[in-house]
Design a protein around this motif. Structure first.
Motif, PDB file in Angstrom:
ATOM      1  N   TYR A   1      -7.879  -5.258  -0.259  1.00 25.02           N
ATOM      2  CA  TYR A   1      -7.503  -4.059  -1.105  1.00 25.02           C
ATOM      3  C   TYR A   1      -8.582  -3.706  -2.112  1.00 25.02           C
ATOM      4  CZ  TYR A   1      -3.070  -4.904   1.130  1.00 25.02           C
ATOM      5  OH  TYR A   1      -1.937  -4.863   1.968  1.00 25.02           O
TER       6      TYR A   1
ATOM      7  N   LYS B   1       1.835  -6.006  -8.988  1.00 22.98           N
ATOM      8  CA  LYS B   1       2.623  -4.958  -9.097  1.00 22.98           C
ATOM      9  C   LYS B   1       1.781  -3.686  -9.326  1.00 22.98           C
ATOM     10  CE  LYS B   1       6.188  -4.732  -9.114  1.00 22.98           C
ATOM     11  NZ  LYS B   1       6.871  -4.363  -8.105  1.00 22.98           N
ATOM     12  N   TYR B   2       0.626  -3.620  -9.739  1.00 24.27           N
ATOM     13  CA  TYR B   2      -0.267  -2.370 -10.094  1.00 24.27           C
ATOM     14  C   TYR B   2      -0.674  -1.954  -8.715  1.00 24.27           C
ATOM     15  CZ  TYR B   2      -4.326   0.266 -11.676  1.00 24.27           C
ATOM     16  OH  TYR B   2      -5.300   1.413 -11.700  1.00 24.27           O
TER      17      TYR B   2
ATOM     18  N   GLN C   1       0.687  -0.259  -1.608  1.00 25.82           N
ATOM     19  CA  GLN C   1       2.323   0.427  -1.915  1.00 25.82           C
ATOM     20  C   GLN C   1       3.275  -0.232  -0.966  1.00 25.82           C
ATOM     21  OE1 GLN C   1       3.192   2.343  -4.473  1.00 25.82           O
ATOM     22  NE2 GLN C   1       5.186   2.006  -3.563  1.00 25.82           N
ATOM     23  N   GLY C   2       4.083  -0.888  -1.262  1.00 28.22           N
ATOM     24  CA  GLY C   2       5.219  -1.304  -0.416  1.00 28.22           C
ATOM     25  C   GLY C   2       4.924  -2.609   0.477  1.00 28.22           C
ATOM     26  N   LYS C   3       3.725  -2.903   0.035  1.00 27.87           N
ATOM     27  CA  LYS C   3       3.401  -4.505   0.844  1.00 27.87           C
ATOM     28  C   LYS C   3       4.007  -5.491   0.264  1.00 27.87           C
ATOM     29  CE  LYS C   3       0.624  -2.766   4.132  1.00 27.87           C
ATOM     30  NZ  LYS C   3       0.687  -3.109   5.471  1.00 27.87           N
TER      31      LYS C   3
ATOM     32  N   GLY D   1       1.359  -1.750  -6.465  1.00 30.27           N
ATOM     33  CA  GLY D   1       2.424  -1.333  -5.733  1.00 30.27           C
ATOM     34  C   GLY D   1       3.115  -2.126  -4.729  1.00 30.27           C
TER      35      GLY D   1
ATOM     36  N   GLU E   1      -4.358   1.730  -8.628  1.00 25.05           N
ATOM     37  CA  GLU E   1      -3.008   1.595  -8.449  1.00 25.05           C
ATOM     38  C   GLU E   1      -2.273   2.168  -7.246  1.00 25.05           C
ATOM     39  OE1 GLU E   1      -1.751   4.486 -11.850  1.00 25.05           O
ATOM     40  OE2 GLU E   1       0.449   3.858 -11.708  1.00 25.05           O
ATOM     41  N   ASN E   2      -1.375   1.539  -6.700  1.00 27.45           N
ATOM     42  CA  ASN E   2      -0.603   1.618  -5.512  1.00 27.45           C
ATOM     43  C   ASN E   2      -1.421   1.397  -4.005  1.00 27.45           C
ATOM     44  OD1 ASN E   2       1.842   2.013  -7.017  1.00 27.45           O
ATOM     45  ND2 ASN E   2       1.367   4.192  -6.966  1.00 27.45           N
TER      46      ASN E   2
END
Lengths: 357, 357
Positions: free
Chosen positions: B159, B189-190, B167-169, B192, B163-164
């Protein structure tokens, strides 16, 4: 033309239609009677993103043997074959990339019926437009090995498949003369790599030389000493296409700091990857059916095949076909599988289906 | 100003100049007399791309203990300390990114003298501009763990730190309360992610909750059952920050197809990665010193630190400092190291150098 297409599609989807298929009902050794049998089974119908393909040729791979050995003896007729070319004769409602009449090629997935049959359905994401400059048999030789070799370079080593994308990087291919090696040598050269490969028999040595290998090592002799002689005792990449267990000590000795290693061959012992930590090196399995079996990133395989067609048509990639049998028969599937199981196949063996149709 | 800088530089480079340093001359246990000793040694001079830094604080990490244990008893005075902040007081001729007076932070490399000294040289590629909103001790707590946590997300999981970006992983962090875990929770968390982490003591549970963990599992209880209860018995990513051997069966049971696993902890047995092949999953070591030790991709670490400063100054990342000792003394280095070796340190322990200067 649209009307003819429609008629063709309606015809192909008649529920009564049958097809000839070669498959297994037992996990038998290759020389056993009825190791493969022929049956007349229902022709499959394409759903959603699936294509119905009239198969014109199929290559045999080690995966056919692995799946035959793993067959559960549950009485189900299992059609093998995971490397095919043919013509699209019907498309699911959601297909966007292909039309009836397209000549395509693909490896498919393990979890659905294979290509040793007159017809097969396959998800369009896994499919490429076939090269225009190759014969049917030459095309059938390509998909599984092209996808595998591509995924070694992209997924395991992190390169794009573009000219000179890995300029000057070295790769050691442990067995370059087999199906995957024969494509990987060519793609690695296209990426600008120094290609070192093992081969032993005169036929194999000539084969890998013709495909572009820069250095050819004899795996019957000490490989580390041969690598020292050519001043490549440390390399950036290693592709293990045979006997991961046996080659592992050499791999640890030869990989550079931050080098990347890929293997397509299961191990019998746990591989000791601990020594890779301090040198920042990376080991990856490459198993091309994982994407299709789990429905993950499938379009990367269609993309890889379309790119391979372009490279083949530009003459960058040459055919890896070595042997062809004509006719979708039990005898041909059995003999082609026997060739693969003899374990020193150079390039690929293909069965074409036209002869008896 | 340019004139003053020049003067400062000439002064700092006088060959006669000495500095105080804390180091080892034997591989001794933490409670042994003279486990650390103080010496007056020559102040180093910055070459080419190196900065000379007047160190103002240093954090202690497990790597200090590992390197003490691995010390070769060759009589050489070895300065440890691999997590520092300070002021640039001179620069090598080829330095482009920093100027005298900059407040910087870095982890450095294992193969050169560490930061438990008044001065240290470090390659600018490994260095970041320090956050402006944190105290000296808070800054010193960050570099090693920030680089490690970043490399887990970028190099092992693929990654960008934006930000995000994930996301959702889901990510399972096996021990989130330690140094690396405390940063990784916040970065994940940042990005996502759904963050699941282990912690057990009430202090650790409160700590990881405050850092933003979504789910906190008790590692003294059955982890698989707890994962089932929160409906995350399969996760996209696993970061092993403690006892790779012991957690491996859970890791194999929990990783999703095509999931990615990273570990920063050496194993005593060979890790069996064979089961990852069929599911297309990937295991990577993350060892942040490999880049600096081998001079590979070093600028990624400076970049990671600059990005971390921006995130800290924006309030996205909070301090992971838990304990501070004041003064560059043998006693403080020894006590801080003892805290780390007790193996249930929550967050980071730092020694600041100002007090006795």
């Amino acid at each position: 033309m649209a009307f003819l297409d429609k008629l063709k599609k309606i015809w192909s989807l008649r529920p009564s239609r049958k097809m000839r298929a070669i498959g297994i009902e037992h996990a038998l050794l290759i020389d056993a009677p009825n190791v493969f049998i022929e049956k007349s089974v229902a022709r499959p119908k394409p759903k959603a993103h699936e294509l119905l393909v009239k198969v014109s040729a199929s290559a045999i791979n080690p995966v056919d043997t692995k799946m035959r050995a793993a067959y559960q003896n549950d009485g189900e007729f299992r059609i093998l074959g995971f490397d095919a070319t043919g013509e699209v004769i019907a498309t699911g409602e959601e297909v966007t990339q292909f039309a009836i009449g397209d000549c395509v090629y693909y490896a498919g997935v393990q979890i659905k019926p294979g290509s040793n049959a007159e017809y097969q359905v396959v998800n369009e994401a896994l499919v490429g437009q076939a090269p225009k400059s190759l014969t049917t048999a030459e095309i059938a030789a390509l998909p599984l090995t092209s996808i595998t070799a591509s995924e070694i370079l992209t997924d395991a080593f992190g390169y794009d498949i573009t000219e000179n994308a890995a300029q000057g990087k070295s790769i050691l291919i442990l067995n370059g003369a087999g199906g995957v090696g024969s494509i990987l040598i060519q793609l690695a050269k296209y990426l600008g790599m120094v290609v070192i490969t093992t081969a032993s028999r005169p036929e194999s040595v000539a084969w890998v030389k013709n495909l572009g290998a820069d250095y050819i090592l004899d795996y019957h002799q000490n490989l580390h000493e041969q690598l020292l002689q050519i001043q490549h005792d440390k390399v950036d990449h290693i592709a293990i296409l045979q006997n991961t267990d046996a080659y592992w000590p050499l791999v640890l000795q030869t990989i550079k700091p931050f080098g990347r290693i890929a293997s397509i061959v299961d191990t019998t012992e746990a591989v000791d990857i601990a020594p890779l930590k301090n040198i920042g090196a990376q080991f990856s399995w490459v198993f091309m059916f994982a994407k299709g079996n789990y429905g993950v990133s499938m379009q990367t395989q269609g993309d890889a095949l379309n790119r391979m067609s372009e490279l083949a048509d530009r003459g960058v990639i040459q055919s890896t076909l070595n042997k062809t049998y004509n006719g979708l028969t039990v005898e041909n599937i059995q003999q082609a599988t026997r060739d693969v199981e003899a374990n020193h196949m150079t390039g690929k063996v293909v069965v074409t289906y036209e002869a008896i149709q």
